[in-house]
Scaffold this motif. Structure first.
Motif, PDB file in Angstrom:
ATOM      1  N   LYS A  74      12.923 -43.147 -10.637  1.00 33.24           N
ATOM      2  CA  LYS A  74      14.371 -42.945 -10.676  1.00 33.24           C
ATOM      3  C   LYS A  74      14.738 -41.471 -10.618  1.00 33.24           C
ATOM      4  O   LYS A  74      15.841 -41.114 -10.190  1.00 33.24           O
ATOM      5  CB  LYS A  74      14.981 -43.598 -11.904  1.00 33.24           C
ATOM      6  N   GLU A  77      14.582 -40.781  -6.914  1.00 38.85           N
ATOM      7  CA  GLU A  77      15.710 -41.463  -6.274  1.00 38.85           C
ATOM      8  C   GLU A  77      17.008 -40.713  -6.525  1.00 38.85           C
ATOM      9  O   GLU A  77      17.870 -40.630  -5.646  1.00 38.85           O
ATOM     10  CB  GLU A  77      15.809 -42.892  -6.792  1.00 38.85           C
ATOM     11  N   TRP A  78      17.142 -40.157  -7.727  1.00 32.96           N
ATOM     12  CA  TRP A  78      18.367 -39.414  -8.027  1.00 32.96           C
ATOM     13  C   TRP A  78      18.500 -38.220  -7.097  1.00 32.96           C
ATOM     14  O   TRP A  78      19.558 -37.974  -6.529  1.00 32.96           O
ATOM     15  CB  TRP A  78      18.393 -38.933  -9.478  1.00 32.96           C
ATOM     16  N   GLY A  81      19.229 -39.218  -3.557  1.00 30.97           N
ATOM     17  CA  GLY A  81      20.574 -39.772  -3.454  1.00 30.97           C
ATOM     18  C   GLY A  81      21.675 -38.739  -3.474  1.00 30.97           C
ATOM     19  O   GLY A  81      22.839 -39.061  -3.212  1.00 30.97           O
ATOM     20  N   HIS A 124       9.502 -38.794   2.448  1.00 30.55           N
ATOM     21  CA  HIS A 124      10.929 -38.502   2.618  1.00 30.55           C
ATOM     22  C   HIS A 124      11.180 -37.723   3.906  1.00 30.55           C
ATOM     23  O   HIS A 124      12.040 -36.839   3.940  1.00 30.55           O
ATOM     24  CB  HIS A 124      11.450 -37.710   1.413  1.00 30.55           C
TER      25      HIS A 124
END
Length: 416
Positions: A74, A77-78, A81, A124
Motif C-alpha cells: 500500500k 500504491e500510494w 497513485g 512501474h
C-alpha cells in the motif's frame, strides 16, 4: 540531495530554503504537530504531507529497496497513485481520483524522486516512462531544469532529473534541448577556481550572473555530474585529478572539483554548516548526509570518512526529530560508504524508518522465501564454481530481515 521545497515553504523560510528545489528537503518541522490534512495509511511520516508527501515517500521506499527490504504494497500504491495523467507528480494530492489541472503544483523534484524510487522497485515502467516524458518536456534550453517547468535551471533540480533519467535507463548526455544536455547546464553552474569557493557548484547564478558556492548544490552537483542518483555506491577508487580545474571542464572534472570543495568544508568539524538568519552557524545534518554520499561516489568511501564519523554520532538523533526522509538520507550515506544501516552509530536505521509508516513485507515471509530459494538452487549451482546466484540473493534478503532527501533544511544561498 534532498527535497527541495515548495514555493510556499520557500517564501516562509527563505533563509534555509532550497529555492524551490526538493533536492533540499524542507525540514520536517515538528513530528508531533497535528497535520492539517488526514494522513493516508500508506504514507510514511506523521506530519502534514502537503509540501513533501511524495518526496518523503519516494526516499523512504528507495532507501528500503536499497537495503533489500520490500516495502508494503500500500505504500508503493500510494506513491504510484499520486501521479498525474501527464506523468508529473505534485508534493501531495489529497484526492488522487480528482484529475490534475493547471492549478496542481507539479514539479520536477517530486517527479524525479518518484521516478528513482519506482524504477528501483521495478514493475512501474509505464509510470516512470510517462514521468520521464514529462520531465523531458520541462527541460530548459540550457539543458537543465528548474524546480517547476519553465523555471530557471538550478543545480539541485538538474541533478535530481539526471538521477531519474539514469534510473529509467536513459543516457542523460543524450537528453538534449537546443543542443544542450543536462551536463552542459551543470558545467555552467561551477564556480571558477580563482574565485571564492572555486570548484563548488552554485545553486543558480546571482542577479548579476555571479556564481556563489553552495554546499547543498555542490553535493547534488557532484552526483549529477557523475550521472548518479540518490542511492549510489562508493567509487572503486579515487579518480586522478581530484581538485578544481579550469578551462573546458568535463563532467568528471566538475565532480572532482565539487568533491574537493566538500572535503575542505567538512575538514575542520566533520560537518557542513547552515547559517540561519539571526543565529549562529549550526550543523546542517541533511546536507552533511548528502555530502557523504557525494564524496564517496566521487572518490571512494575513505574520502567520506570524517563526515561519516560525525554523522554516525549525530545523525540518528536528528532523524528521529525530522522524519522518514532523514532516515532515508542516513541510509543512503551508509549504503554509499559500505557502512551498516542496521547499526549506524548504534542505531538500526532500517527499523526506525520502517516504524514511521506501514510495515514492510513480512520478515517471516521474506526469510522463508530466502530459505526456499537457497535450498532449491543448491543443485543448480553445483556447476557454477560452487557459487549460487540464488544463494547470494537469499543472503541479501535475509540481511533485510528486521523491518525493513520532511524536507531537510538546506540553505541554498548561504552555506559554505
Amino acid at each position: 540531495m534532498n527535497v527541495r521545497r515548495s514555493a510556499a515553504v520557500l517564501a516562509a523560510t527563505a533563509v534555509i530554503g532550497v529555492a524551490a528545489t526538493p533536492v533540499a528537503q524542507a525540514a520536517d518541522p515538528s513530528p508531533s504537530a497535528s497535520p492539517s490534512v488526514a494522513i493516508p495509511s500508506g504514507l510514511y511520516g506523521s506530519t502534514d504531507p502537503s509540501f513533501d508527501g511524495v518526496w518523503r515517500q519516494s526516499l523512504a521506499l528507495l532507501a528500503q529497496d536499497t537495503v533489500g527490504v520490500e516495502p508494503a504494497a500500500k505504500a508503493v500504491e500510494w506513491l504510484a497513485g499520486q501521479q498525474c495523467a501527464n506523468g508529473a507528480f505534485a508534493p501531495f494530492r489529497a484526492d488522487p481520483a480528482k484529475p490534475c489541472d493547471a492549478k496542481t503544483p507539479v514539479d520536477t523534484n517530486m517527479t524525479a524522486a518518484a521516478v528513482q524510487a519506482l524504477a528501483a522497485l521495478g514493475g512501474h515502467d509505464a509510470a516512470t516512462g510517462k514521468a520521464i516524458t514529462w520531465l523531458k518536456s520541462a527541460q530548459n534550453k540550457d539543458g537543465g531544469w528548474g524546480y517547476t517547468a519553465g523555471g530557471p535551471s538550478d543545480t539541485n533540480s538538474t541533478s535530481l532529473v539526471i538521477g531519474a533519467l539514469t534510473a529509467a535507463g536513459e543516457q542523460p548526455k543524450d537528453v538534449v534541448k537546443s543542443g544542450k544536455s543536462p551536463y552542459d547546464a551543470l558545467l555552467e553552474l561551477t564556480v571558477p577556481c580563482d574565485e571564492d569557493g572555486g570548484g563548488a557548484f552554485a545553486y543558480q547564478p546571482g542577479k548579476k550572473g555571479q556564481l556563489a558556492a553552495n554546499a547543498d548544490a555542490t553535493a547534488a552537483g557532484v552526483l549529477g555530474a557523475l550521472g548518479k542518483g540518490m542511492a549510489t555506491r562508493a567509487a572503486d577508487q579515487a579518480p586522478t585529478g581530484s581538485s578544481c580545474a579550469d578551462g573546458d571542464l568535463t563532467p568528471p572534472q566538475a565532480a572532482a572539483g565539487g568533491a574537493a570543495h566538500l572535503a575542505q568544508a567538512t575538514e575542520k568539524d566533520g560537518h557542513l554548516k547552515s547559517a540561519l538568519a539571526g543565529s549562529e552557524d549550526q550543523p546542517d545534518y541533511g546536507n552533511t548526509a548528502d555530502a557523504v554520499v557525494a564524496l564517496a561516489a566521487q572518490g571512494g568511501a575513505e574520502q567520506a570518512a570524517k563526515p561519516l564519523k560525525w554523522l554516525e554520532k549525530n545523525g540518528p538523533a536528528w532523524a528521529e526529530q525530522s522524519g522518514p526522509s532523514a532516515y532515508a538520507q542516513l541510509i543512503f550515506a551508509a549504503h554509499a560508504t559500505g557502512s551498516d544501516p542496521y547499526d549506524f552509530g548504534g542505531t538500526d536505521l532500517v527499523q526506525r524508518l520502517g516504524a514511521t509508516g506501514p510495515a514492510p513485507q513480512s520478515a517471516e515471509k521474506t526469510a522463508d522465501a530466502a530459505e526456499k530459494a537457497d535450498s532449491e538452487s543448491d543443485s543448480d549451482s553445483a556447476s557454477d564454481d560452487g557459487v549460487s546466484v540464488w544463494w547470494i540473493i537469499g543472503v541479501g534478503l535475509v540481511a533485510g530481515i528486521g523491518i525493513g532527501f520532511l524536507i531537510s533544511g538546506r540553505n541554498k544561498g548561504q552555506q559554505p
